[in-house]
Motif scaffolding. Structure first.
Motif, mmCIF file in Angstrom:
data_model
loop_
_atom_site.group_PDB
_atom_site.id
_atom_site.type_symbol
_atom_site.label_atom_id
_atom_site.label_comp_id
_atom_site.label_asym_id
_atom_site.label_seq_id
_atom_site.Cartn_x
_atom_site.Cartn_y
_atom_site.Cartn_z
ATOM 1 N N ARG A 154 -0.985 0.361 -6.038
ATOM 2 C CA ARG A 154 -2.161 0.395 -5.184
ATOM 3 C C ARG A 154 -1.528 0.668 -3.537
ATOM 4 O O ARG A 154 -1.780 1.493 -2.942
ATOM 5 C CB ARG A 154 -2.776 -0.834 -5.160
ATOM 6 C CG ARG A 154 -4.244 -0.743 -4.457
ATOM 7 C CD ARG A 154 -4.743 -2.222 -4.387
ATOM 8 N NE ARG A 154 -5.385 -2.671 -5.433
ATOM 9 C CZ ARG A 154 -6.677 -2.384 -5.757
ATOM 10 N NH1 ARG A 154 -7.512 -1.771 -5.121
ATOM 11 N NH2 ARG A 154 -7.024 -2.794 -7.104
ATOM 12 N N ASP A 155 -0.329 -0.049 -3.361
ATOM 13 C CA ASP A 155 0.300 -0.065 -2.137
ATOM 14 C C ASP A 155 0.725 1.374 -1.748
ATOM 15 O O ASP A 155 0.814 1.610 -0.616
ATOM 16 C CB ASP A 155 1.372 -1.035 -2.105
ATOM 17 C CG ASP A 155 1.001 -2.714 -2.010
ATOM 18 O OD1 ASP A 155 -0.378 -2.733 -1.726
ATOM 19 O OD2 ASP A 155 1.701 -3.418 -2.043
ATOM 20 N N GLU A 156 1.400 1.768 -2.725
ATOM 21 C CA GLU A 156 1.946 3.327 -2.271
ATOM 22 C C GLU A 156 0.813 4.087 -1.885
ATOM 23 O O GLU A 156 0.975 5.007 -1.026
ATOM 24 C CB GLU A 156 2.667 3.903 -3.529
ATOM 25 C CG GLU A 156 3.122 5.364 -3.524
ATOM 26 C CD GLU A 156 4.594 5.520 -3.522
ATOM 27 O OE1 GLU A 156 4.956 6.592 -3.143
ATOM 28 O OE2 GLU A 156 5.342 4.666 -3.296
ATOM 29 N N TYR A 157 -0.383 4.232 -2.784
ATOM 30 C CA TYR A 157 -1.287 5.123 -2.267
ATOM 31 C C TYR A 157 -1.853 4.811 -0.996
ATOM 32 O O TYR A 157 -2.263 5.525 -0.170
ATOM 33 C CB TYR A 157 -2.585 5.032 -3.364
ATOM 34 C CG TYR A 157 -2.169 5.639 -4.882
ATOM 35 C CD1 TYR A 157 -1.933 6.983 -4.737
ATOM 36 C CD2 TYR A 157 -2.020 5.010 -5.868
ATOM 37 C CE1 TYR A 157 -1.472 7.517 -6.148
ATOM 38 C CE2 TYR A 157 -1.724 5.445 -7.054
ATOM 39 C CZ TYR A 157 -1.424 6.798 -7.397
ATOM 40 O OH TYR A 157 -1.101 7.158 -8.326
ATOM 41 N N ALA A 158 -2.151 3.332 -0.761
ATOM 42 C CA ALA A 158 -2.649 2.906 0.712
ATOM 43 C C ALA A 158 -1.741 3.384 1.538
ATOM 44 O O ALA A 158 -2.149 3.978 2.769
ATOM 45 C CB ALA A 158 -2.618 1.516 0.595
ATOM 46 N N GLU A 159 -0.412 3.727 1.444
ATOM 47 C CA GLU A 159 0.406 3.985 2.635
ATOM 48 C C GLU A 159 0.232 5.537 2.839
ATOM 49 O O GLU A 159 0.108 5.977 4.003
ATOM 50 C CB GLU A 159 1.825 3.479 2.180
ATOM 51 C CG GLU A 159 2.890 4.163 3.421
ATOM 52 C CD GLU A 159 2.820 3.876 4.697
ATOM 53 O OE1 GLU A 159 3.460 4.653 5.464
ATOM 54 O OE2 GLU A 159 2.067 3.042 4.901
ATOM 55 N N ARG A 160 0.040 6.269 1.888
ATOM 56 C CA ARG A 160 -0.115 7.673 1.570
ATOM 57 C C ARG A 160 -1.610 7.908 2.518
ATOM 58 O O ARG A 160 -1.351 9.075 3.196
ATOM 59 C CB ARG A 160 -0.015 8.188 0.243
ATOM 60 C CG ARG A 160 1.295 8.223 -0.421
ATOM 61 C CD ARG A 160 0.920 8.824 -1.722
ATOM 62 N NE ARG A 160 2.072 8.494 -2.674
ATOM 63 C CZ ARG A 160 2.403 9.097 -3.979
ATOM 64 N NH1 ARG A 160 1.303 9.832 -4.422
ATOM 65 N NH2 ARG A 160 3.447 8.985 -4.399
ATOM 66 N N VAL A 161 -2.559 7.103 2.224
ATOM 67 C CA VAL A 161 -3.904 7.371 2.835
ATOM 68 C C VAL A 161 -3.689 7.042 4.357
ATOM 69 O O VAL A 161 -4.278 7.796 5.112
ATOM 70 C CB VAL A 161 -4.958 6.462 2.153
ATOM 71 C CG1 VAL A 161 -6.361 6.697 3.056
ATOM 72 C CG2 VAL A 161 -5.120 7.166 0.687
ATOM 73 N N ARG A 162 -2.949 6.050 4.625
ATOM 74 C CA ARG A 162 -2.685 5.567 5.901
ATOM 75 C C ARG A 162 -2.286 6.944 6.863
ATOM 76 O O ARG A 162 -2.652 7.338 7.923
ATOM 77 C CB ARG A 162 -1.766 4.464 6.096
ATOM 78 C CG ARG A 162 -1.957 3.949 7.544
ATOM 79 C CD ARG A 162 -0.685 2.834 7.583
ATOM 80 N NE ARG A 162 0.457 3.335 7.452
ATOM 81 C CZ ARG A 162 1.310 4.075 8.609
ATOM 82 N NH1 ARG A 162 0.998 4.249 9.282
ATOM 83 N NH2 ARG A 162 2.362 4.577 8.143
ATOM 84 N N ARG A 163 -1.276 7.284 6.126
ATOM 85 C CA ARG A 163 -0.338 8.527 7.014
ATOM 86 C C ARG A 163 -1.255 9.751 7.029
ATOM 87 O O ARG A 163 -1.319 10.645 8.099
ATOM 88 C CB ARG A 163 0.916 9.000 6.170
ATOM 89 C CG ARG A 163 1.867 7.700 6.337
ATOM 90 C CD ARG A 163 3.153 7.748 5.427
ATOM 91 N NE ARG A 163 3.778 9.101 5.561
ATOM 92 C CZ ARG A 163 4.236 9.707 4.341
ATOM 93 N NH1 ARG A 163 4.118 9.344 3.155
ATOM 94 N NH2 ARG A 163 4.926 10.824 4.644
ATOM 95 N N ALA A 164 -2.103 10.104 5.925
ATOM 96 C CA ALA A 164 -2.966 11.176 6.049
ATOM 97 C C ALA A 164 -4.191 10.964 7.138
ATOM 98 O O ALA A 164 -4.109 12.044 7.752
ATOM 99 C CB ALA A 164 -3.630 11.333 4.575
#
Length: 393
Positions: free
Chosen positions: A21-31
Protein backbone atom coordinates in the motif's frame (compact mmCIF):
# COMPACT_ATOMS: atom_id res chain seq x y z
CA UNK A 1 -24.54 2.36 -12.11
CA UNK A 2 -24.41 -1.13 -10.64
CA UNK A 3 -24.74 -1.58 -6.89
CA UNK A 4 -21.42 -2.38 -5.29
CA UNK A 5 -21.54 -6.08 -4.42
CA UNK A 6 -20.62 -7.31 -0.98
CA UNK A 7 -17.10 -8.68 -0.81
CA UNK A 8 -16.75 -12.34 0.21
CA UNK A 9 -14.40 -13.02 3.10
CA UNK A 10 -12.17 -15.01 0.74
CA UNK A 11 -11.53 -11.91 -1.42
CA UNK A 12 -9.03 -9.82 0.52
CA UNK A 13 -8.61 -6.18 -0.55
CA UNK A 14 -5.09 -5.90 -1.92
CA UNK A 15 -4.47 -9.58 -1.21
CA UNK A 16 -2.93 -10.17 -4.64
CA UNK A 17 -1.36 -6.75 -5.01
CA UNK A 18 2.05 -6.68 -6.64
CA UNK A 19 3.32 -4.03 -4.21
CA UNK A 20 2.60 -2.65 -0.76
CA UNK A 21 0.00 0.00 0.00
CA UNK A 22 2.83 2.40 0.86
CA UNK A 23 4.51 1.90 -2.54
CA UNK A 24 1.30 2.86 -4.36
CA UNK A 25 0.70 5.79 -2.05
CA UNK A 26 4.13 7.18 -2.90
CA UNK A 27 3.52 6.74 -6.63
CA UNK A 28 0.18 8.54 -6.39
CA UNK A 29 1.78 11.34 -4.37
CA UNK A 30 4.43 11.85 -7.05
CA UNK A 31 1.84 11.67 -9.83
CA UNK A 32 -0.19 14.39 -8.12
CA UNK A 33 2.89 16.61 -7.97
CA UNK A 34 3.26 16.19 -11.72
CA UNK A 35 -0.40 17.09 -12.21
CA UNK A 36 -0.02 20.22 -10.11
CA UNK A 37 3.06 21.31 -12.04
CA UNK A 38 1.18 20.79 -15.32
CA UNK A 39 -1.83 22.79 -14.10
CA UNK A 40 -4.12 19.76 -14.13
CA UNK A 41 -6.87 19.24 -11.54
CA UNK A 42 -8.07 15.76 -12.50
CA UNK A 43 -6.35 13.02 -14.52
CA UNK A 44 -8.28 10.27 -16.32
CA UNK A 45 -5.82 7.38 -16.55
CA UNK A 46 -6.77 4.75 -19.15
CA UNK A 47 -3.54 2.98 -20.17
CA UNK A 48 -3.32 -0.43 -18.47
CA UNK A 49 0.38 0.09 -17.72
CA UNK A 50 -0.23 3.44 -16.03
CA UNK A 51 -3.23 2.01 -14.18
CA UNK A 52 -1.14 -0.88 -12.94
CA UNK A 53 1.68 1.43 -11.88
CA UNK A 54 -0.62 3.63 -9.79
CA UNK A 55 -3.04 1.04 -8.41
CA UNK A 56 -1.91 -2.54 -8.99
CA UNK A 57 -4.98 -3.38 -11.09
CA UNK A 58 -4.14 -5.94 -13.77
CA UNK A 59 -6.45 -7.88 -16.01
CA UNK A 60 -6.42 -9.32 -19.53
CA UNK A 61 -9.82 -7.66 -19.82
CA UNK A 62 -8.38 -4.21 -20.55
CA UNK A 63 -10.06 -4.51 -23.95
CA UNK A 64 -13.13 -3.18 -22.11
CA UNK A 65 -13.15 0.33 -20.72
CA UNK A 66 -11.46 1.03 -17.40
CA UNK A 67 -10.19 4.29 -15.95
CA UNK A 68 -8.61 5.62 -12.80
CA UNK A 69 -9.92 9.12 -12.14
CA UNK A 70 -7.20 10.79 -10.07
CA UNK A 71 -7.81 14.26 -8.62
CA UNK A 72 -5.02 16.38 -7.24
CA UNK A 73 -7.02 16.56 -4.02
CA UNK A 74 -9.42 13.97 -2.68
CA UNK A 75 -9.84 10.25 -3.16
CA UNK A 76 -9.46 8.65 -6.59
CA UNK A 77 -12.31 6.72 -8.22
CA UNK A 78 -11.88 3.63 -10.34
CA UNK A 79 -14.39 3.15 -13.17
CA UNK A 80 -14.63 -0.54 -13.91
CA UNK A 81 -16.76 -3.18 -15.61
CA UNK A 82 -18.81 -5.28 -13.21
CA UNK A 83 -17.13 -8.54 -14.26
CA UNK A 84 -13.75 -7.14 -13.19
CA UNK A 85 -14.80 -5.95 -9.73
CA UNK A 86 -13.52 -8.77 -7.52
CA UNK A 87 -10.27 -8.97 -9.47
CA UNK A 88 -9.94 -5.22 -8.85
CA UNK A 89 -10.52 -5.69 -5.13
CA UNK A 90 -7.86 -8.41 -4.95
CA UNK A 91 -5.28 -6.32 -6.83
CA UNK A 92 -5.72 -2.86 -5.31
CA UNK A 93 -6.16 -0.92 -2.09
CA UNK A 94 -8.62 1.56 -3.63
CA UNK A 95 -11.93 1.79 -1.78
CA UNK A 96 -14.03 3.78 -4.26
CA UNK A 97 -15.10 1.88 -7.38
CA UNK A 98 -17.78 3.03 -9.82
CA UNK A 99 -19.09 -0.15 -11.45
CA UNK A 100 -20.79 -0.19 -14.84
CA UNK A 101 -22.66 -3.07 -16.41
CA UNK A 102 -22.49 -4.38 -19.95
CA UNK A 103 -25.71 -2.47 -20.62
CA UNK A 104 -24.13 0.88 -19.74
CA UNK A 105 -22.32 3.18 -22.16
CA UNK A 106 -18.86 3.52 -20.51
CA UNK A 107 -17.99 7.06 -21.64
CA UNK A 108 -21.33 8.45 -20.49
CA UNK A 109 -20.88 6.51 -17.27
CA UNK A 110 -17.45 8.08 -16.72
CA UNK A 111 -18.84 11.56 -17.39
CA UNK A 112 -21.59 10.96 -14.83
CA UNK A 113 -18.96 10.00 -12.26
CA UNK A 114 -16.96 13.16 -12.99
CA UNK A 115 -20.06 15.32 -12.73
CA UNK A 116 -21.21 13.72 -9.46
CA UNK A 117 -17.81 14.38 -7.94
CA UNK A 118 -17.95 18.05 -8.93
CA UNK A 119 -14.99 17.77 -11.29
CA UNK A 120 -16.73 18.74 -14.53
CA UNK A 121 -15.60 22.37 -14.33
CA UNK A 122 -11.99 21.50 -13.51
CA UNK A 123 -9.00 21.17 -15.80
CA UNK A 124 -9.22 17.52 -16.82
CA UNK A 125 -6.45 15.61 -18.61
CA UNK A 126 -6.18 12.13 -20.10
CA UNK A 127 -3.17 9.96 -20.91
CA UNK A 128 -3.48 10.13 -24.70
CA UNK A 129 -0.25 8.26 -25.47
CA UNK A 130 -1.44 4.72 -24.66
CA UNK A 131 -2.57 1.91 -26.96
CA UNK A 132 -6.12 1.71 -25.67
CA UNK A 133 -7.77 5.11 -25.98
CA UNK A 134 -9.92 5.06 -29.13
CA UNK A 135 -10.40 8.38 -30.90
CA UNK A 136 -14.15 7.97 -30.47
CA UNK A 137 -13.78 7.82 -26.68
CA UNK A 138 -11.58 10.92 -26.60
CA UNK A 139 -13.94 12.87 -28.85
CA UNK A 140 -16.96 11.79 -26.81
CA UNK A 141 -15.32 13.04 -23.60
CA UNK A 142 -14.50 16.35 -25.26
CA UNK A 143 -18.08 16.64 -26.48
CA UNK A 144 -19.48 16.11 -22.98
CA UNK A 145 -16.87 17.86 -20.83
CA UNK A 146 -15.28 20.45 -23.12
CA UNK A 147 -11.51 20.71 -23.47
CA UNK A 148 -9.65 17.61 -22.39
CA UNK A 149 -5.99 18.38 -21.79
CA UNK A 150 -3.05 16.21 -22.81
CA UNK A 151 -1.73 14.23 -19.85
CA UNK A 152 0.66 12.08 -21.88
CA UNK A 153 3.94 11.59 -20.04
CA UNK A 154 2.76 12.74 -16.61
CA UNK A 155 2.68 9.17 -15.27
CA UNK A 156 5.16 7.69 -17.75
CA UNK A 157 8.00 9.91 -16.54
CA UNK A 158 7.60 8.34 -13.11
CA UNK A 159 7.75 4.84 -14.59
CA UNK A 160 11.09 5.52 -16.30
CA UNK A 161 13.03 5.17 -13.02
CA UNK A 162 12.30 1.95 -11.16
CA UNK A 163 12.16 1.58 -7.40
CA UNK A 164 14.14 -1.20 -5.67
CA UNK A 165 10.92 -3.21 -5.44
CA UNK A 166 10.40 -2.86 -9.21
CA UNK A 167 13.98 -3.86 -9.98
CA UNK A 168 13.49 -7.01 -7.90
CA UNK A 169 10.58 -7.94 -10.18
CA UNK A 170 12.70 -7.31 -13.28
CA UNK A 171 15.32 -9.64 -11.83
CA UNK A 172 12.69 -12.36 -11.39
CA UNK A 173 11.45 -11.83 -14.95
CA UNK A 174 15.02 -12.10 -16.25
CA UNK A 175 15.46 -15.46 -14.54
CA UNK A 176 12.32 -16.76 -16.31
CA UNK A 177 13.59 -15.43 -19.63
CA UNK A 178 16.91 -17.15 -19.07
CA UNK A 179 15.09 -20.44 -18.52
CA UNK A 180 13.07 -19.96 -21.71
CA UNK A 181 16.08 -19.03 -23.86
CA UNK A 182 18.15 -21.93 -22.63
CA UNK A 183 15.30 -24.32 -23.41
CA UNK A 184 14.92 -22.81 -26.86
CA UNK A 185 18.61 -23.26 -27.55
CA UNK A 186 18.44 -26.88 -26.41
CA UNK A 187 15.55 -27.51 -28.82
CA UNK A 188 17.50 -26.38 -31.89
CA UNK A 189 18.23 -29.68 -33.69
CA UNK A 190 18.01 -30.86 -37.28
CA UNK A 191 14.38 -31.63 -38.08
CA UNK A 192 12.94 -29.68 -35.16
CA UNK A 193 10.43 -26.98 -36.04
CA UNK A 194 10.07 -23.37 -35.02
CA UNK A 195 7.05 -24.53 -33.03
CA UNK A 196 9.29 -26.98 -31.16
CA UNK A 197 11.63 -24.14 -30.21
CA UNK A 198 8.80 -21.92 -29.00
CA UNK A 199 7.02 -24.73 -27.16
CA UNK A 200 10.21 -25.41 -25.23
CA UNK A 201 10.72 -21.71 -24.50
CA UNK A 202 7.19 -21.13 -23.28
CA UNK A 203 7.08 -24.28 -21.17
CA UNK A 204 10.37 -23.51 -19.46
CA UNK A 205 9.63 -19.82 -18.82
CA UNK A 206 6.16 -20.51 -17.44
CA UNK A 207 7.40 -23.45 -15.35
CA UNK A 208 10.07 -21.13 -13.92
CA UNK A 209 7.36 -18.70 -12.81
CA UNK A 210 6.40 -16.41 -15.68
CA UNK A 211 2.92 -15.03 -16.13
CA UNK A 212 1.47 -14.26 -19.56
CA UNK A 213 3.72 -12.23 -21.81
CA UNK A 214 3.30 -8.76 -23.27
CA UNK A 215 4.31 -10.10 -26.69
CA UNK A 216 4.92 -13.50 -28.22
CA UNK A 217 8.47 -14.80 -28.72
CA UNK A 218 10.12 -13.77 -31.98
CA UNK A 219 11.45 -17.07 -33.31
CA UNK A 220 12.30 -18.19 -36.84
CA UNK A 221 14.81 -20.34 -38.67
CA UNK A 222 16.45 -20.70 -42.08
CA UNK A 223 15.79 -17.91 -44.60
CA UNK A 224 12.75 -16.84 -42.59
CA UNK A 225 15.10 -15.60 -39.88
CA UNK A 226 16.20 -12.86 -42.27
CA UNK A 227 12.87 -11.07 -41.91
CA UNK A 228 12.56 -8.67 -38.94
CA UNK A 229 9.93 -9.57 -36.33
CA UNK A 230 9.24 -12.95 -37.89
CA UNK A 231 7.25 -15.35 -35.73
CA UNK A 232 7.13 -19.13 -35.68
CA UNK A 233 5.22 -20.86 -38.49
CA UNK A 234 6.01 -24.56 -38.25
CA UNK A 235 9.13 -24.48 -40.45
CA UNK A 236 11.68 -27.23 -39.70
CA UNK A 237 15.35 -26.40 -39.44
CA UNK A 238 17.90 -28.22 -41.61
CA UNK A 239 21.64 -28.75 -41.46
CA UNK A 240 23.56 -25.56 -42.22
CA UNK A 241 20.71 -23.22 -41.18
CA UNK A 242 20.34 -20.47 -38.56
CA UNK A 243 17.82 -20.02 -35.78
CA UNK A 244 16.85 -16.69 -34.26
CA UNK A 245 15.46 -16.68 -30.71
CA UNK A 246 14.09 -13.67 -28.82
CA UNK A 247 11.59 -13.53 -25.97
CA UNK A 248 10.57 -11.73 -22.80
CA UNK A 249 9.02 -13.24 -19.69
CA UNK A 250 6.99 -11.53 -17.00
CA UNK A 251 6.86 -11.25 -13.22
CA UNK A 252 3.98 -9.15 -11.89
CA UNK A 253 3.76 -7.53 -15.38
CA UNK A 254 7.46 -6.53 -15.35
CA UNK A 255 9.29 -7.85 -18.41
CA UNK A 256 12.91 -8.66 -19.18
CA UNK A 257 13.87 -9.62 -22.74
CA UNK A 258 16.72 -11.54 -24.33
CA UNK A 259 17.92 -12.32 -27.89
CA UNK A 260 20.34 -15.02 -28.99
CA UNK A 261 21.42 -16.64 -32.27
CA UNK A 262 22.12 -20.28 -33.14
CA UNK A 263 23.40 -22.14 -36.19
CA UNK A 264 23.42 -25.81 -37.08
CA UNK A 265 26.79 -26.46 -38.67
CA UNK A 266 29.42 -23.93 -39.66
CA UNK A 267 27.93 -20.47 -40.30
CA UNK A 268 29.03 -18.61 -43.43
CA UNK A 269 31.75 -16.03 -42.94
CA UNK A 270 29.26 -13.18 -43.45
CA UNK A 271 27.21 -14.40 -40.47
CA UNK A 272 30.32 -14.82 -38.32
CA UNK A 273 31.46 -11.30 -39.16
CA UNK A 274 28.04 -9.79 -38.49
CA UNK A 275 27.70 -11.65 -35.21
CA UNK A 276 31.05 -10.31 -34.01
CA UNK A 277 29.98 -6.78 -34.89
CA UNK A 278 26.73 -7.27 -32.93
CA UNK A 279 28.73 -8.50 -29.92
CA UNK A 280 31.09 -5.52 -30.11
CA UNK A 281 28.22 -3.08 -30.68
CA UNK A 282 26.35 -4.41 -27.65
CA UNK A 283 29.41 -4.03 -25.45
CA UNK A 284 30.00 -0.50 -26.72
CA UNK A 285 26.38 0.40 -25.99
CA UNK A 286 26.69 -1.04 -22.48
CA UNK A 287 29.98 0.75 -21.77
CA UNK A 288 28.31 4.08 -22.60
CA UNK A 289 25.59 3.58 -19.99
CA UNK A 290 26.59 5.98 -17.23
CA UNK A 291 24.38 8.10 -14.96
CA UNK A 292 24.17 11.65 -16.26
CA UNK A 293 24.99 10.70 -19.84
CA UNK A 294 22.22 11.24 -22.42
CA UNK A 295 20.31 8.25 -23.72
CA UNK A 296 21.71 8.90 -27.18
CA UNK A 297 25.27 8.25 -25.98
CA UNK A 298 24.64 4.51 -25.83
CA UNK A 299 23.07 4.52 -29.29
CA UNK A 300 25.88 6.59 -30.77
CA UNK A 301 28.49 4.20 -29.37
CA UNK A 302 26.65 1.20 -30.79
CA UNK A 303 26.11 2.86 -34.17
CA UNK A 304 29.78 3.83 -34.40
CA UNK A 305 30.86 0.18 -34.15
CA UNK A 306 28.37 -0.81 -36.84
CA UNK A 307 29.37 2.07 -39.10
CA UNK A 308 33.08 1.25 -38.84
CA UNK A 309 32.32 -2.32 -39.87
CA UNK A 310 30.41 -1.10 -42.93
CA UNK A 311 26.94 -2.24 -41.90
CA UNK A 312 25.23 1.14 -41.63
CA UNK A 313 22.53 0.24 -44.14
CA UNK A 314 21.66 -2.87 -42.14
CA UNK A 315 21.12 -1.02 -38.85
CA UNK A 316 18.59 1.79 -39.02
CA UNK A 317 16.81 1.62 -35.68
CA UNK A 318 17.17 2.57 -32.06
CA UNK A 319 19.75 0.69 -30.00
CA UNK A 320 17.48 0.03 -27.04
CA UNK A 321 14.30 0.86 -25.19
CA UNK A 322 13.00 1.08 -21.67
CA UNK A 323 11.51 -2.05 -20.11
CA UNK A 324 9.24 -2.50 -17.12
CA UNK A 325 5.46 -2.79 -16.94
CA UNK A 326 3.93 -4.23 -20.10
CA UNK A 327 0.66 -5.56 -21.37
CA UNK A 328 0.06 -6.92 -24.85
CA UNK A 329 0.85 -5.94 -27.57
CA UNK A 330 4.38 -5.08 -26.42
CA UNK A 331 6.99 -6.31 -23.94
CA UNK A 332 8.79 -2.96 -23.81
CA UNK A 333 8.27 0.60 -22.64
CA UNK A 334 9.64 2.16 -25.82
CA UNK A 335 7.10 4.95 -25.73
CA UNK A 336 8.67 6.11 -22.46
CA UNK A 337 12.36 6.14 -23.32
CA UNK A 338 14.60 5.03 -26.19
CA UNK A 339 18.33 4.78 -26.66
CA UNK A 340 18.46 6.66 -29.96
CA UNK A 341 19.97 9.70 -31.60
CA UNK A 342 18.47 12.96 -30.41
CA UNK A 343 17.19 11.52 -27.11
CA UNK A 344 19.02 13.68 -24.59
CA UNK A 345 17.24 12.55 -21.43
CA UNK A 346 19.98 11.87 -18.85
CA UNK A 347 20.39 8.30 -17.66
CA UNK A 348 19.53 7.76 -14.00
CA UNK A 349 20.09 4.88 -11.60
CA UNK A 350 17.02 2.66 -11.67
CA UNK A 351 16.30 3.02 -15.39
CA UNK A 352 16.09 -0.32 -17.21
CA UNK A 353 16.63 -1.08 -20.89
CA UNK A 354 16.63 -3.91 -23.39
CA UNK A 355 19.51 -3.44 -25.84
CA UNK A 356 19.22 -5.71 -28.94
CA UNK A 357 21.70 -4.98 -31.74
CA UNK A 358 20.98 -7.26 -34.70
CA UNK A 359 22.19 -7.43 -38.30
CA UNK A 360 20.74 -9.36 -41.21
CA UNK A 361 20.84 -10.16 -44.87
CA UNK A 362 17.18 -9.88 -45.72
CA UNK A 363 15.64 -13.20 -46.66
CA UNK A 364 18.77 -15.15 -45.67
CA UNK A 365 19.53 -14.78 -41.95
CA UNK A 366 19.58 -12.54 -38.90
CA UNK A 367 22.19 -12.60 -36.15
CA UNK A 368 21.97 -10.63 -32.94
CA UNK A 369 22.53 -10.55 -29.22
CA UNK A 370 20.93 -8.56 -26.43
CA UNK A 371 20.85 -7.88 -22.71
CA UNK A 372 18.35 -6.37 -20.31
CA UNK A 373 20.19 -4.04 -17.93
CA UNK A 374 19.52 -1.72 -15.02
CA UNK A 375 21.42 1.56 -14.66
CA UNK A 376 23.39 1.72 -11.40
CA UNK A 377 25.18 4.51 -9.56
CA UNK A 378 28.36 3.77 -11.50
CA UNK A 379 27.19 2.23 -14.77
CA UNK A 380 24.95 -0.74 -15.48
CA UNK A 381 24.09 -4.24 -14.29
CA UNK A 382 23.15 -7.09 -16.63
CA UNK A 383 20.15 -9.10 -15.43
CA UNK A 384 20.51 -12.18 -17.65
CA UNK A 385 22.97 -15.07 -17.39
CA UNK A 386 22.82 -16.79 -20.82
CA UNK A 387 26.21 -16.68 -22.64
CA UNK A 388 26.18 -14.15 -25.46
CA UNK A 389 28.08 -16.15 -28.05
CA UNK A 390 26.25 -17.59 -31.05
CA UNK A 391 25.38 -21.21 -30.33
CA UNK A 392 27.02 -23.35 -33.06
CA UNK A 393 25.77 -26.93 -33.09
Amino acid sequence: MSTTPSIPASVVPGGESAFSRDEYAERVRRARLNLQQAGIDVMVVTGPENIFYLTGQQTPGYYTFQALVLPVEGDPVFVIRQLEYFNFISNTFISDAAIYTDGDEPVGFLVDVIQRKGWAGKRIAIDKRGWFLPIAVYEALQGKLGTIHDGAGLVEKLRAVKSPAEIAKLEKAASYTDAGLRAGQAAVKVGASENDFVAAMLQAAVAAGSEYFGMEPLVSCGPRSGIPHGTWRRRKIAQGEPAFLEMAASHDRYHAALMRSAWIGQPPQAAIDMEKVCQDALQAALDALKPGEPCEASHNACQAVIDRAGYTDAFKKRTGYSVGISFAPDWGEGSILSLYKGVTTPLQPGMAFHIPPALRIYGEFTVGVSETVVITETGYRVLGTVPREMLIL
